[in-house]
Design a protein around this motif. Structure first.
Motif, PDB file in Angstrom:
ATOM      1  N   THR A 230       0.810  -1.209   0.000  1.00 47.00           N
ATOM      2  CA  THR A 230       0.000   0.000   0.000  1.00 47.00           C
ATOM      3  C   THR A 230       0.844   1.261   0.000  1.00 47.00           C
ATOM      4  O   THR A 230       0.342   2.338  -0.334  1.00 47.00           O
ATOM      5  N   ASP A 231       2.116   1.144   0.368  1.00 46.94           N
ATOM      6  CA  ASP A 231       3.018   2.297   0.299  1.00 46.94           C
ATOM      7  C   ASP A 231       4.451   1.814   0.410  1.00 46.94           C
ATOM      8  O   ASP A 231       4.730   0.785   1.039  1.00 46.94           O
ATOM      9  N   THR A 232       5.360   2.541  -0.209  1.00 47.28           N
ATOM     10  CA  THR A 232       6.781   2.227  -0.110  1.00 47.28           C
ATOM     11  C   THR A 232       7.411   3.090   0.974  1.00 47.28           C
ATOM     12  O   THR A 232       6.831   4.082   1.413  1.00 47.28           O
ATOM     13  N   ASP A 233       8.602   2.717   1.389  1.00 45.90           N
ATOM     14  CA  ASP A 233       9.292   3.415   2.470  1.00 45.90           C
ATOM     15  C   ASP A 233      10.750   3.549   2.086  1.00 45.90           C
ATOM     16  O   ASP A 233      11.477   2.561   1.990  1.00 45.90           O
ATOM     17  N   LYS A 234      11.198   4.769   1.862  1.00 44.14           N
ATOM     18  CA  LYS A 234      12.564   4.974   1.380  1.00 44.14           C
ATOM     19  C   LYS A 234      13.606   4.580   2.428  1.00 44.14           C
ATOM     20  O   LYS A 234      14.719   4.172   2.078  1.00 44.14           O
ATOM     21  N   THR A 235      13.248   4.680   3.717  1.00 40.04           N
ATOM     22  CA  THR A 235      14.191   4.273   4.762  1.00 40.04           C
ATOM     23  C   THR A 235      14.384   2.766   4.759  1.00 40.04           C
ATOM     24  O   THR A 235      15.507   2.265   4.813  1.00 40.04           O
ATOM     25  N   VAL A 236      13.267   2.034   4.689  1.00 42.60           N
ATOM     26  CA  VAL A 236      13.364   0.578   4.613  1.00 42.60           C
ATOM     27  C   VAL A 236      14.108   0.165   3.349  1.00 42.60           C
ATOM     28  O   VAL A 236      14.966  -0.720   3.386  1.00 42.60           O
ATOM     29  N   ALA A 237      13.799   0.833   2.253  1.00 41.90           N
ATOM     30  CA  ALA A 237      14.471   0.503   0.992  1.00 41.90           C
ATOM     31  C   ALA A 237      15.972   0.761   1.075  1.00 41.90           C
ATOM     32  O   ALA A 237      16.781  -0.010   0.565  1.00 41.90           O
ATOM     33  N   ARG A 238      16.346   1.827   1.758  1.00 40.56           N
ATOM     34  CA  ARG A 238      17.753   2.209   1.831  1.00 40.56           C
ATOM     35  C   ARG A 238      18.572   1.211   2.642  1.00 40.56           C
ATOM     36  O   ARG A 238      19.716   0.910   2.293  1.00 40.56           O
ATOM     37  N   TYR A 239      17.976   0.671   3.719  1.00 41.17           N
ATOM     38  CA  TYR A 239      18.735  -0.189   4.618  1.00 41.17           C
ATOM     39  C   TYR A 239      18.344  -1.661   4.513  1.00 41.17           C
ATOM     40  O   TYR A 239      18.538  -2.432   5.453  1.00 41.17           O
ATOM     41  N   SER A 240      17.804  -2.059   3.387  1.00 37.41           N
ATOM     42  CA  SER A 240      17.454  -3.456   3.166  1.00 37.41           C
ATOM     43  C   SER A 240      18.127  -3.948   1.895  1.00 37.41           C
ATOM     44  O   SER A 240      18.782  -3.183   1.186  1.00 37.41           O
ATOM     45  N   VAL A 241      17.945  -5.242   1.613  1.00 41.39           N
ATOM     46  CA  VAL A 241      18.541  -5.815   0.408  1.00 41.39           C
ATOM     47  C   VAL A 241      17.913  -5.244  -0.860  1.00 41.39           C
ATOM     48  O   VAL A 241      18.418  -5.468  -1.966  1.00 41.39           O
ATOM     49  N   LEU A 242      16.830  -4.487  -0.701  1.00 46.17           N
ATOM     50  CA  LEU A 242      16.221  -3.840  -1.861  1.00 46.17           C
ATOM     51  C   LEU A 242      17.173  -2.825  -2.486  1.00 46.17           C
ATOM     52  O   LEU A 242      17.180  -2.634  -3.707  1.00 46.17           O
ATOM     53  N   ASN A 243      17.980  -2.199  -1.654  1.00 46.27           N
ATOM     54  CA  ASN A 243      18.899  -1.167  -2.125  1.00 46.27           C
ATOM     55  C   ASN A 243      19.999  -1.786  -2.994  1.00 46.27           C
ATOM     56  O   ASN A 243      20.808  -2.591  -2.529  1.00 46.27           O
TER      57      ASN A 243
END
Length: 285
Positions: A230-243
């Motif tokens: 339902t929404d993305t999170d740039k903080t989670v994205a930055r500090y996860s394997v997504l980055n």
């Protein structure tokens, strides 16, 4: 005078249509190029295309509507939902430009060409603030599979829902699995009815690795995993394997068709998040 003209040439040459013909002449000066695509289109298609102000987007809609034989309803929806602008590839090519000047590389084998953020899924039938479970979300996508595939883009074929993967110790179920014959790779979706979390990203990463190890064929390209939330999170994205990952993506979905301004703001926000994570991953290389 006008009535006499119409009696000779017919009602297709009334004042309103003449204005459309003139606009068509001005917006599509390369008639030889346009002639390649108009055979599968009606005049209703053309009139809708005349409303697209971005020249690159207008040409893209023309070519894709003709090649994939979009109905006028599909063309109208894609223009209204800013299909062109929502493609991350278009935003990545020219990240600092306004949306109206976004230019896409048109690379059928680039995963970013197929990932839209946000993804508009008003066809599921949910109201704007309606509560629903992940099971209901999955069923709504399956019930509207053709429309969902149209939203995903070219080359997608449905494989399975809740695909069972067995390991030595556990059983796992992947929500939705597709195969894209343009990219020659599996694309798996995990569906969430909440904003993105690091646990969601970790789960998706595990599924992608398992899929590559257990199911992917030797001729297939690496599997792509997409988290629909339902929404993305740039903080989670930055500090996860997504980055920095070339196989994992998170996309916000909207269960309603937003206004043009709402969608424009949302695209800009998602673009900013994507460019931030992309630039940081390059700095860490």
């Amino acid at each position: 005078m006008l009535n006499a003209f119409l009696q000779i040439y017919g009602n297709n040459y009334n004042k309103r249509n003449l204005q459309h013909y003139r606009k068509f002449y001005l917006l599509f000066p390369d008639f030889e190029k346009v002639y390649e695509f108009v055979h599968n289109l009606t005049w209703t298609h053309i009139r809708r295309l005349l409303s697209v102000t971005n020249e690159v987007a207008r040409k893209w809609y023309l070519e894709n509507a003709s090649r994939d034989m979009w109905s006028t309803t599909t063309l109208d929806r894609n223009i209204s939902s800013q299909y062109f602008e929502r493609r991350l590839a278009a935003q990545r090519e020219n990240p600092n430009a306004a949306l109206a000047k976004a230019v896409a590389p048109f690379n059928d084998k680039d995963p970013l060409e197929y990932i839209k953020n946000p993804m508009v899924a008003e066809f599921m039938g949910f109201k704007r603030d309606e509560k629903y479970s992940e099971t209901q979300l999955e069923q709504a996508l399956i019930d509207n599979l053709e429309k969902f595939i149209m939203e995903l883009g070219r080359g997608f074929a449905f494989v399975e829902r809740q695909q069972h993967i067995t390991t030595e110790l556990s059983d796992y179920y992947v929500d939705l699995v597709f195969y894209n014959y343009k990219m020659k790779r599996f694309v798996i979706f995990e569906l969430k009815t909440h904003p993105m979390t690091h646990q969601d990203i970790g789960q998706l990463d595990m599924y992608v690795r398992m899929y590559d190890d257990i199911i992917k064929g030797t001729d297939d390209n690496p599997t792509i995993g997409i988290l629909l939330c339902t929404d993305t999170d740039k903080t989670v994205a930055r500090y996860s394997v997504l980055n920095g990952s070339e196989q994992l993506f998170a996309t916000k979905y909207m269960t309603y068709l937003p206004t043009e301004e709402e969608l424009r703001r949302e695209i800009e926000q998602q673009k900013a998040n994507f460019m931030l994570n992309n630039s940081e991953s390059k700095e860490n290389v």
